[in-house]
Design a protein around this motif. Structure first.
Motif, PDB file in Angstrom:
ATOM      1  N   LEU A 130      28.511  82.964  21.179  1.00  0.00           N
ATOM      2  CA  LEU A 130      30.003  83.100  22.562  1.00  0.00           C
ATOM      3  C   LEU A 130      29.601  83.587  23.450  1.00  0.00           C
ATOM      4  O   LEU A 130      29.497  83.212  24.772  1.00  0.00           O
ATOM      5  CB  LEU A 130      31.338  83.046  22.027  1.00  0.00           C
ATOM      6  N   ARG A 131      29.071  84.667  23.780  1.00  0.00           N
ATOM      7  CA  ARG A 131      28.136  86.126  24.951  1.00  0.00           C
ATOM      8  C   ARG A 131      27.928  84.892  25.122  1.00  0.00           C
ATOM      9  O   ARG A 131      27.252  85.114  26.606  1.00  0.00           O
ATOM     10  CB  ARG A 131      28.965  87.005  24.204  1.00  0.00           C
ATOM     11  N   GLY A 132      26.481  84.749  24.293  1.00  0.00           N
ATOM     12  CA  GLY A 132      25.181  83.919  24.321  1.00  0.00           C
ATOM     13  C   GLY A 132      25.768  82.717  24.898  1.00  0.00           C
ATOM     14  O   GLY A 132      25.240  82.599  27.123  1.00  0.00           O
ATOM     15  N   ALA A 133      26.449  81.540  24.838  1.00  0.00           N
ATOM     16  CA  ALA A 133      26.375  80.711  25.735  1.00  0.00           C
ATOM     17  C   ALA A 133      27.450  80.792  27.009  1.00  0.00           C
ATOM     18  O   ALA A 133      27.393  80.349  27.894  1.00  0.00           O
ATOM     19  CB  ALA A 133      28.404  79.834  25.075  1.00  0.00           C
ATOM     20  N   ILE A 134      28.343  82.303  27.509  1.00  0.00           N
ATOM     21  CA  ILE A 134      28.848  82.392  28.061  1.00  0.00           C
ATOM     22  C   ILE A 134      27.845  82.435  29.391  1.00  0.00           C
ATOM     23  O   ILE A 134      28.067  82.313  31.102  1.00  0.00           O
ATOM     24  CB  ILE A 134      29.565  83.867  27.844  1.00  0.00           C
ATOM     25  N   ARG A 135      26.762  83.515  29.041  1.00  0.00           N
ATOM     26  CA  ARG A 135      26.335  83.681  29.853  1.00  0.00           C
ATOM     27  C   ARG A 135      25.309  82.571  30.385  1.00  0.00           C
ATOM     28  O   ARG A 135      25.036  83.050  31.946  1.00  0.00           O
ATOM     29  CB  ARG A 135      25.115  84.761  29.170  1.00  0.00           C
ATOM     30  N   GLU A 136      25.337  81.791  29.828  1.00  0.00           N
ATOM     31  CA  GLU A 136      24.453  80.535  30.039  1.00  0.00           C
ATOM     32  C   GLU A 136      25.421  79.612  30.877  1.00  0.00           C
ATOM     33  O   GLU A 136      24.448  79.178  32.439  1.00  0.00           O
ATOM     34  CB  GLU A 136      24.225  79.489  29.021  1.00  0.00           C
ATOM     35  N   ALA A 137      26.611  79.553  30.688  1.00  0.00           N
ATOM     36  CA  ALA A 137      26.850  78.668  31.603  1.00  0.00           C
ATOM     37  C   ALA A 137      27.150  79.914  32.713  1.00  0.00           C
ATOM     38  O   ALA A 137      27.325  79.275  33.940  1.00  0.00           O
ATOM     39  CB  ALA A 137      28.220  78.597  30.943  1.00  0.00           C
ATOM     40  N   ARG A 142      27.296  78.012  39.173  1.00  0.00           N
ATOM     41  CA  ARG A 142      27.162  79.017  40.241  1.00  0.00           C
ATOM     42  C   ARG A 142      27.972  78.343  40.909  1.00  0.00           C
ATOM     43  O   ARG A 142      28.443  76.878  41.376  1.00  0.00           O
ATOM     44  CB  ARG A 142      26.062  78.804  40.996  1.00  0.00           C
ATOM     45  N   GLY A 143      29.357  79.750  42.011  1.00  0.00           N
ATOM     46  CA  GLY A 143      29.853  78.424  42.777  1.00  0.00           C
ATOM     47  C   GLY A 143      31.098  78.448  41.888  1.00  0.00           C
ATOM     48  O   GLY A 143      32.821  77.843  42.766  1.00  0.00           O
ATOM     49  N   TYR A 144      31.587  78.204  40.472  1.00  0.00           N
ATOM     50  CA  TYR A 144      32.427  78.125  39.827  1.00  0.00           C
ATOM     51  C   TYR A 144      33.439  79.009  39.912  1.00  0.00           C
ATOM     52  O   TYR A 144      33.044  80.348  39.696  1.00  0.00           O
ATOM     53  CB  TYR A 144      32.288  77.203  38.526  1.00  0.00           C
ATOM     54  N   ASP A 145      34.917  78.786  39.840  1.00  0.00           N
ATOM     55  CA  ASP A 145      36.055  79.678  39.542  1.00  0.00           C
ATOM     56  C   ASP A 145      35.698  80.583  37.795  1.00  0.00           C
ATOM     57  O   ASP A 145      35.630  79.242  36.937  1.00  0.00           O
ATOM     58  CB  ASP A 145      37.329  79.619  40.045  1.00  0.00           C
ATOM     59  N   VAL A 146      36.339  81.322  38.003  1.00  0.00           N
ATOM     60  CA  VAL A 146      36.326  81.860  36.815  1.00  0.00           C
ATOM     61  C   VAL A 146      37.298  82.812  36.175  1.00  0.00           C
ATOM     62  O   VAL A 146      38.025  83.835  36.908  1.00  0.00           O
ATOM     63  CB  VAL A 146      35.289  82.734  36.374  1.00  0.00           C
ATOM     64  N   GLU A 147      37.871  82.189  34.506  1.00  0.00           N
ATOM     65  CA  GLU A 147      38.841  82.978  34.171  1.00  0.00           C
ATOM     66  C   GLU A 147      38.776  83.316  32.914  1.00  0.00           C
ATOM     67  O   GLU A 147      38.250  82.400  32.177  1.00  0.00           O
ATOM     68  CB  GLU A 147      40.228  82.316  34.484  1.00  0.00           C
ATOM     69  N   VAL A 148      39.031  84.690  32.676  1.00  0.00           N
ATOM     70  CA  VAL A 148      39.368  85.042  30.968  1.00  0.00           C
ATOM     71  C   VAL A 148      40.221  85.807  30.472  1.00  0.00           C
ATOM     72  O   VAL A 148      41.800  85.924  31.609  1.00  0.00           O
ATOM     73  CB  VAL A 148      38.112  86.146  31.151  1.00  0.00           C
ATOM     74  N   THR A 149      40.953  84.923  29.696  1.00  0.00           N
ATOM     75  CA  THR A 149      42.467  85.165  29.226  1.00  0.00           C
ATOM     76  C   THR A 149      42.460  85.291  27.766  1.00  0.00           C
ATOM     77  O   THR A 149      41.196  84.367  26.799  1.00  0.00           O
ATOM     78  CB  THR A 149      43.830  83.642  29.044  1.00  0.00           C
ATOM     79  N   GLU A 150      42.675  86.567  26.976  1.00  0.00           N
ATOM     80  CA  GLU A 150      43.207  87.322  25.998  1.00  0.00           C
ATOM     81  C   GLU A 150      44.420  87.482  25.246  1.00  0.00           C
ATOM     82  O   GLU A 150      45.461  87.486  26.302  1.00  0.00           O
ATOM     83  CB  GLU A 150      42.046  88.423  25.367  1.00  0.00           C
ATOM     84  N   THR A 151      44.164  87.010  23.650  1.00  0.00           N
ATOM     85  CA  THR A 151      46.076  87.183  23.175  1.00  0.00           C
ATOM     86  C   THR A 151      45.600  87.812  21.582  1.00  0.00           C
ATOM     87  O   THR A 151      44.376  87.613  21.299  1.00  0.00           O
ATOM     88  CB  THR A 151      46.597  85.693  22.753  1.00  0.00           C
ATOM     89  N   HIS A 152      46.427  88.829  21.359  1.00  0.00           N
ATOM     90  CA  HIS A 152      46.421  89.717  20.586  1.00  0.00           C
ATOM     91  C   HIS A 152      47.699  90.088  20.095  1.00  0.00           C
ATOM     92  O   HIS A 152      48.778  90.251  20.479  1.00  0.00           O
ATOM     93  CB  HIS A 152      45.202  91.415  21.161  1.00  0.00           C
ATOM     94  N   GLU A 174      25.334  86.996  35.404  1.00  0.00           N
ATOM     95  CA  GLU A 174      25.237  86.321  35.455  1.00  0.00           C
ATOM     96  C   GLU A 174      25.175  85.690  37.372  1.00  0.00           C
ATOM     97  O   GLU A 174      24.768  84.842  37.708  1.00  0.00           O
ATOM     98  CB  GLU A 174      24.797  85.311  35.169  1.00  0.00           C
ATOM     99  N   ARG A 175      26.575  86.799  37.200  1.00  0.00           N
ATOM    100  CA  ARG A 175      27.042  86.561  38.696  1.00  0.00           C
ATOM    101  C   ARG A 175      27.540  87.462  39.883  1.00  0.00           C
ATOM    102  O   ARG A 175      28.574  87.820  39.669  1.00  0.00           O
ATOM    103  CB  ARG A 175      28.416  85.862  38.942  1.00  0.00           C
TER     104      ARG A 175
END
Length: 260
Positions: A130-137, A142-152, A174-175
């Motif tokens: 997943l980390r590799g895919a996230i770095r590529e995305a 560029r310019g897209y908003d980014v939101e990170v959500t985690e649940t535990h 990357e940003r």
């Protein structure tokens, strides 16, 4: 002739991850738990010695290849130095190390001068992918908003999770224009172009779920991972211990070992 199993000591053996490590190790031929360390030894079920002090445990054992640690920042800071003093590799999945008074990250660096040290916020192979895919995305959108959500689960102590912070760091690499971390929102909170939203949820017995959302240009891209149970992380940590034991001193990354 089969290779000798990697001889390990498990710390935090009476905790959630300690129990998972002991159970997973019992099903593997490439790992042997020679001892365990726990605050409450009587609660640990394992065919090996169980003590309360890592230093004494390592003195009592003839040969230990690696210490596998899922405890708390102050314990990890102490255990890293003890493992190094006894020549054992140190593998830890303890989170919340950043900014702690005991400077666990500094202790890991110091220990790595003598033994191989591997610290990972997550030992899931899926998270590594997943980390590799996230770095590529992040590099492509560029310019897209980014939101990170985690649940535990409702007993997790640190928030956001170490994995969530690692994913945020991957995006930031990357940003670089994203310089602010917005932890939740309340009241009037217009979104700033320089921010990443970071949200932590605690509920039930969720082993771990993470999502990174990219939104812009009238589209959304969501990259996510959910662990079915903690055994995923235990298996990865044992894989790491087997892979790193016997290597040259230094700091190692879990993702790098998966490529070997």
């Amino acid at each position: 002739m089969a290779a000798e199993p990697t001889r390990i000591v498990v710390t935090g053996a009476s905790g959630r991850m300690g129990e998972e490590l002991l159970e997973s190790a019992g099903d593997r031929a490439d790992v042997q738990v020679v001892a365990a360390v726990a605050r409450t030894p009587g609660s640990v079920t394992v065919e090996a010695s169980v003590g309360t002090q890592l230093d004494a445990t390592l003195r009592d054992e003839e040969s230990v290849d690696a210490v596998v640690d899922f405890t708390a920042p102050e314990a990890t800071a102490e255990y890293a130095g003890i493992a190094a003093a006894h020549g054992a590799a140190f593998v830890t999945g303890t989170t919340g190390l950043e900014g702690h008074d005991t400077d666990p990250l500094g202790e890991l660096d110091e220990a790595s001068e003598s033994v191989p040290v591997l610290h990972a916020s997550n030992f899931s192979r899926g998270i590594a992918a997943l980390r590799g895919a996230i770095r590529e995305a992040a590099a492509s959108l560029r310019g897209y908003d980014v939101e990170v959500t985690e649940t535990h689960h409702n007993g997790k102590r640190d928030a956001p999770s170490g994995t969530a912070l690692t994913l945020v760091e991957d995006v930031e690499a990357e940003r670089p224009e994203l310089t602010e971390r917005q932890h939740g929102r309340e009241g009037e909170q217009p979104r700033d172009a320089s921010e990443i939203g970071v949200h932590a949820r605690r509920a039930g017995d969720v082993a771990g779920a993470h999502e990174v959302l990219f939104a812009g240009n009238r589209e959304t891209v969501s990259l996510s991972h959910r662990a079915g149970d903690r055994g995923v992380f235990a298996e990865g940590a044992l894989d790491a211990a087997v892979a790193v034991a016997g290597r040259e001193p230094g700091r190692y990354a879990f993702a790098d070992l998966l490529q070997d």
